[in-house]
Design a protein around this motif. Structure first.
Motif, PDB file in Angstrom:
ATOM      1  N   SER A 144       8.205   7.870   1.986  1.00 48.09           N
ATOM      2  CA  SER A 144       7.293   7.165   2.889  1.00 48.09           C
ATOM      3  C   SER A 144       6.741   8.159   3.894  1.00 48.09           C
ATOM      4  O   SER A 144       7.420   9.125   4.280  1.00 48.09           O
ATOM      5  CB  SER A 144       7.997   6.018   3.612  1.00 48.09           C
ATOM      6  OG  SER A 144       8.986   6.510   4.498  1.00 48.09           O
ATOM      7  N   ASN A 173      10.062   9.087  17.010  1.00 50.13           N
ATOM      8  CA  ASN A 173       8.750   9.335  16.405  1.00 50.13           C
ATOM      9  C   ASN A 173       7.560   9.062  17.315  1.00 50.13           C
ATOM     10  O   ASN A 173       6.416   9.115  16.872  1.00 50.13           O
ATOM     11  CB  ASN A 173       8.602   8.515  15.119  1.00 50.13           C
ATOM     12  CG  ASN A 173       8.641   7.016  15.393  1.00 50.13           C
ATOM     13  OD1 ASN A 173       8.638   6.557  16.526  1.00 50.13           O
ATOM     14  ND2 ASN A 173       8.691   6.246  14.317  1.00 50.13           N
ATOM     15  N   ASN A 197       9.814   9.535   5.653  1.00 55.10           N
ATOM     16  CA  ASN A 197      11.040   8.830   5.231  1.00 55.10           C
ATOM     17  C   ASN A 197      11.725   8.093   6.381  1.00 55.10           C
ATOM     18  O   ASN A 197      12.943   7.908   6.372  1.00 55.10           O
ATOM     19  CB  ASN A 197      12.031   9.798   4.579  1.00 55.10           C
ATOM     20  CG  ASN A 197      11.496  10.403   3.295  1.00 55.10           C
ATOM     21  OD1 ASN A 197      10.429  10.030   2.818  1.00 55.10           O
ATOM     22  ND2 ASN A 197      12.241  11.346   2.729  1.00 55.10           N
ATOM     23  N   ASN A 198      10.929   7.702   7.381  1.00 52.07           N
ATOM     24  CA  ASN A 198      11.476   7.011   8.555  1.00 52.07           C
ATOM     25  C   ASN A 198      12.597   7.794   9.226  1.00 52.07           C
ATOM     26  O   ASN A 198      13.510   7.214   9.819  1.00 52.07           O
ATOM     27  CB  ASN A 198      11.989   5.621   8.174  1.00 52.07           C
ATOM     28  CG  ASN A 198      10.873   4.683   7.779  1.00 52.07           C
ATOM     29  OD1 ASN A 198       9.836   4.648   8.420  1.00 52.07           O
ATOM     30  ND2 ASN A 198      11.075   3.938   6.702  1.00 52.07           N
ATOM     31  N   LYS A 199      12.497   9.128   9.132  1.00 50.67           N
ATOM     32  CA  LYS A 199      13.581   9.962   9.658  1.00 50.67           C
ATOM     33  C   LYS A 199      13.114  11.279  10.239  1.00 50.67           C
ATOM     34  O   LYS A 199      13.647  11.743  11.257  1.00 50.67           O
ATOM     35  CB  LYS A 199      14.588  10.225   8.545  1.00 50.67           C
ATOM     36  CG  LYS A 199      15.834  10.972   8.969  1.00 50.67           C
ATOM     37  CD  LYS A 199      16.820  11.111   7.814  1.00 50.67           C
ATOM     38  CE  LYS A 199      18.091  11.833   8.246  1.00 50.67           C
ATOM     39  NZ  LYS A 199      19.056  11.981   7.110  1.00 50.67           N
ATOM     40  N   TRP A 202       5.351  11.320  10.073  1.00 50.62           N
ATOM     41  CA  TRP A 202       6.647  10.657  10.170  1.00 50.62           C
ATOM     42  C   TRP A 202       7.083  10.365   8.737  1.00 50.62           C
ATOM     43  O   TRP A 202       6.505   9.528   8.042  1.00 50.62           O
ATOM     44  CB  TRP A 202       6.539   9.385  10.986  1.00 50.62           C
ATOM     45  CG  TRP A 202       7.795   8.571  11.132  1.00 50.62           C
ATOM     46  CD1 TRP A 202       7.982   7.276  10.774  1.00 50.62           C
ATOM     47  CD2 TRP A 202       9.048   8.984  11.709  1.00 50.62           C
ATOM     48  NE1 TRP A 202       9.245   6.843  11.082  1.00 50.62           N
ATOM     49  CE2 TRP A 202       9.933   7.875  11.659  1.00 50.62           C
ATOM     50  CE3 TRP A 202       9.512  10.182  12.266  1.00 50.62           C
ATOM     51  CZ2 TRP A 202      11.241   7.935  12.135  1.00 50.62           C
ATOM     52  CZ3 TRP A 202      10.821  10.233  12.737  1.00 50.62           C
ATOM     53  CH2 TRP A 202      11.663   9.131  12.673  1.00 50.62           C
ATOM     54  N   LYS A 239      14.154   0.286  17.533  1.00 51.88           N
ATOM     55  CA  LYS A 239      14.561   1.671  17.315  1.00 51.88           C
ATOM     56  C   LYS A 239      15.061   2.332  18.596  1.00 51.88           C
ATOM     57  O   LYS A 239      14.400   2.283  19.630  1.00 51.88           O
ATOM     58  CB  LYS A 239      13.384   2.467  16.737  1.00 51.88           C
ATOM     59  CG  LYS A 239      13.791   3.789  16.139  1.00 51.88           C
ATOM     60  CD  LYS A 239      12.644   4.396  15.355  1.00 51.88           C
ATOM     61  CE  LYS A 239      13.092   5.650  14.639  1.00 51.88           C
ATOM     62  NZ  LYS A 239      14.123   5.389  13.622  1.00 51.88           N
TER      63      LYS A 239
END
Length: 235
Positions: free
Chosen positions: A75, A166, A90-92, A88, A144
């Motif tokens: 992603s 992020n 892989n949401n990581k 941003w 988050k």
């Protein structure tokens, strides 16, 4: 017609059920009135936001194959942080979209830039803090973490939340939202997460509420002179 002793028992049951459930009935009614008379966009804090904001268009971005991460990309989204583009992934992972260099979270100054872009220019900042943990009652629950909390000098006690990881603008919280949240809690009777409509307490009170209403109808039937005359005539 029912016996007098039975009628008295029905009357007592109805009375005590009414007393026991009365406060919750009031909260259901009051919260329902509040929900129907409020503008949900104002509850969301849209009138404190910069609704004219347009995302910045960037050029000269590196290709995905140039991103220096030892992982496959599942992603990806493009973020603007303080006027600069970032991927941003892989949401990581936060990566500079022009250099490919990884970035470990955003600074206080960058969070302020994000808030300045998203919030009304008329608002004056009072303080900035970092929020590292919340419980299920916190106004920023289930979002988050960690996050910057940007408080504004306003009688509405406005707070904006920006993700440290992020730089995403998360949400706005203010006085009317907090009232809405409290009344929503009393309406759903979910005193932890607010949004569970299947709690045992809510089911029990709903059932008892139905019993109270039915006992009221039964009480009217047993004590109504008209119904007594009808029953006697049939006999």
């Amino acid at each position: 017609m029912v016996k007098r002793t039975t009628a008295i028992k029905i009357r007592k049951a109805h009375r005590y059920l009414g007393i026991f459930l009365g406060i919750q009935f009031i909260m259901w009614t009051a919260s329902g009135l509040y929900f129907s008379w409020t503008d949900i966009d104002e509850i969301h804090g849209d009138h404190f936001r910069n609704m004219d904001y347009e995302p910045t268009a960037f050029d000269g971005l590196i290709g995905f194959s140039e991103v220096g991460l030892p992982v496959k990309i599942s992603s990806l989204s493009l973020k603007e942080i303080a006027g600069k583009p970032y991927y941003w992934i892989n949401n990581k992972f936060l990566v500079d979209a022009k250099t490919g260099n990884p970035k470990e979270g955003i600074s206080k100054e960058e969070a302020l830039a994000v808030a300045e872009r998203e919030m009304s220019s008329e608002l004056k900042i009072k303080e900035v803090e970092i929020l590292n943990e919340t419980d299920r009652h916190h106004e920023y629950r289930e979002k988050k973490l960690p996050a910057y909390v940007i408080s504004y000098d306003s009688p509405e006690n406005i707070k904006a939340y920006v993700s440290v990881a992020n730089g995403s603008f998360q949400t706005v919280r203010h006085r009317d939202w907090r009232w809405f949240d409290f009344l929503w809690m009393t309406h759903t009777m979910d005193y932890e997460g607010r949004d569970d409509f299947n709690t045992t307490v809510l089911r029990a009170f709903s059932l008892l509420g139905l019993i109270t209403v039915l006992s009221g109808f039964l009480l009217w039937f047993t004590s109504s002179p008209t119904m007594r005359k009808v029953v006697k005539q049939k006999k």
